[in-house]
Design a protein around this motif. Sequence first.
Motif, PDB file in Angstrom:
ATOM      1  N   GLY A   1      -3.282   4.170   6.968  1.00  0.00           N
ATOM      2  CA  GLY A   1      -4.490   2.922   6.975  1.00  0.00           C
ATOM      3  C   GLY A   1      -3.882   1.719   6.514  1.00  0.00           C
ATOM      4  N   VAL A   2      -4.336   0.735   7.193  1.00  0.00           N
ATOM      5  CA  VAL A   2      -3.750  -0.837   6.995  1.00  0.00           C
ATOM      6  C   VAL A   2      -5.046  -1.567   6.562  1.00  0.00           C
ATOM      7  CG1 VAL A   2      -2.500  -2.796   7.921  1.00  0.00           C
ATOM      8  CG2 VAL A   2      -1.925  -0.405   8.575  1.00  0.00           C
TER       9      VAL A   2
ATOM     10  N   LEU B   1      -1.476  -0.729   1.976  1.00  0.00           N
ATOM     11  CA  LEU B   1      -1.382   0.563   2.761  1.00  0.00           C
ATOM     12  C   LEU B   1      -1.976   1.956   2.017  1.00  0.00           C
ATOM     13  CD1 LEU B   1       2.247  -0.033   4.177  1.00  0.00           C
ATOM     14  CD2 LEU B   1       0.274  -1.084   4.999  1.00  0.00           C
ATOM     15  N   VAL B   2      -2.531   2.880   2.902  1.00  0.00           N
ATOM     16  CA  VAL B   2      -2.778   4.020   2.581  1.00  0.00           C
ATOM     17  C   VAL B   2      -2.188   5.266   3.156  1.00  0.00           C
ATOM     18  CG1 VAL B   2      -4.864   5.646   2.290  1.00  0.00           C
ATOM     19  CG2 VAL B   2      -5.385   3.072   2.183  1.00  0.00           C
ATOM     20  N   LEU B   3      -1.480   5.896   2.402  1.00  0.00           N
ATOM     21  CA  LEU B   3      -0.462   6.821   2.731  1.00  0.00           C
ATOM     22  C   LEU B   3      -0.815   8.295   2.499  1.00  0.00           C
ATOM     23  CD1 LEU B   3       2.725   4.652   1.711  1.00  0.00           C
ATOM     24  CD2 LEU B   3       1.685   4.816   3.877  1.00  0.00           C
ATOM     25  N   ASP B   4      -0.167   9.281   2.876  1.00  0.00           N
ATOM     26  CA  ASP B   4      -0.456  10.582   2.539  1.00  0.00           C
ATOM     27  C   ASP B   4       0.544  10.975   1.479  1.00  0.00           C
ATOM     28  OD1 ASP B   4      -2.273  10.869   4.794  1.00  0.00           O
ATOM     29  OD2 ASP B   4      -0.905  11.575   5.992  1.00  0.00           O
TER      30      ASP B   4
ATOM     31  N   VAL C   1      -1.633   4.408  -2.221  1.00  0.00           N
ATOM     32  CA  VAL C   1      -1.778   3.027  -2.126  1.00  0.00           C
ATOM     33  C   VAL C   1      -0.728   2.125  -2.606  1.00  0.00           C
ATOM     34  CG1 VAL C   1      -3.184   0.920  -2.395  1.00  0.00           C
ATOM     35  CG2 VAL C   1      -4.143   3.162  -1.982  1.00  0.00           C
ATOM     36  N   MET C   2      -0.169   1.620  -1.418  1.00  0.00           N
ATOM     37  CA  MET C   2       0.913   0.348  -1.580  1.00  0.00           C
ATOM     38  C   MET C   2       0.775  -0.883  -1.172  1.00  0.00           C
ATOM     39  SD  MET C   2       4.182   1.632   0.515  1.00  0.00           S
ATOM     40  CE  MET C   2       5.090  -0.123   0.221  1.00  0.00           C
TER      41      MET C   2
END
Length: 396
Positions: free
Chosen positions: A387-388, A368-371, A56-57
């Motif tokens: 993911g936003v 944001l949700v990142l891999d 998450v960022m």
Amino acid sequence: MSKTLYFNFHLFNGQDDQIKKHAWMVVDNDKGTIEEIGNQDQPKIKSKVNLKGKYVMPGMINVHTHITFNPNSPSGDTDVDEIRSTVRAIRHLHELLESGVTTIRGCGATYNIDIVLEKLRAKGKLKHVPTILPAGKPFGITGGHSDLPNWGYHCDSVDAIRHDVRVGIKKGAKAIKVMATGGVITPQDSMFNPQLSIEDMKTAVEEAHHKGLIVASHAEANPGLKNAIEAGVDSIEHGFEINDEEIDEMLKQKTFLTSTLECNWAMNTNKVPKWEKDKLKKCWSMLIPNIKHAWHRGVPVTVGTDAGCAFTYFDATAKEFELFVKYMAVGNFEALQANVNSAKLIERCQQFNEKIGILKPGYNADFLVLDHDPLKDVKAIQQKGLGVYKKGIKEC
């Protein structure tokens, strides 16, 4: 009070050069803000979301956008009617959000469309778009860089710009955009020719600052670049010919610099008309050494892609961080700090009442949700289908 617990993720908060493993975050659903963050003693909250070990960022903040422009046109394709411009702008806003951009600053929109769309968004009548700090039409001279169909105000005296800036503010502009030089997308001028005078721009700054608003100046080369800094603008857009004297003054005044690296890279790597390509070659040769020098001397560089200009698409904001690492001689964390600078610039507007750019208590739950870990590979943000979340609500 309604709350949601997000858990089982690894957090980059935007501010610290580290990943907090196995983190959790409590969001106040009524305010859309973060209430608490931790990675131990997870609170017991009924509503919770498992983020399944992802990263998450903070949401990206793009401070140089032209949502009514057509990026498949050499000069923005501004000569279309208001309805088509509006449809185009809404599509571009969706593209920005879907790619991870949660807040933008407009830097010039035909028909003042960004002002209207932000009012609709704030009332809940326009959904799944970023928050907009709108500029409306930019301010420049007759025959200058803003003299495109349906686009700029024509201000040929101090009295004219004072009047027009007041009109723009009355219509709802929160970020005033002035033209200190010519530019790339207009064939009739040169970036080395000054346009608005120091007094013109000082007048615009005075009127904007009286209302607590911010001023951006299109300023590619000297002497117009120096004029814009002397006028006291809040941000220099482009700044390709920036020198040490100007850097000294920007550091003193705490002026931000938006390098629009993505735009120049994109236009240089695609086919544009010869007159435009010739301008681009000169821009690129100055941009890399001078912006890099300004960065390493401490000028706060922001994230602004000039989205809408030729081949500069609205889903490409994340590319800017990759280009920072490649051309500015900075690491992934240093590149990502440009996003924090973007937040600081927008928050300088006293009529913007949200805290963005960092994930910590009291700030918007825009994330944001990142891999993958963006601190290990900044290209992780370019993920398709990321993911936003905006104010704790999943947008896509």
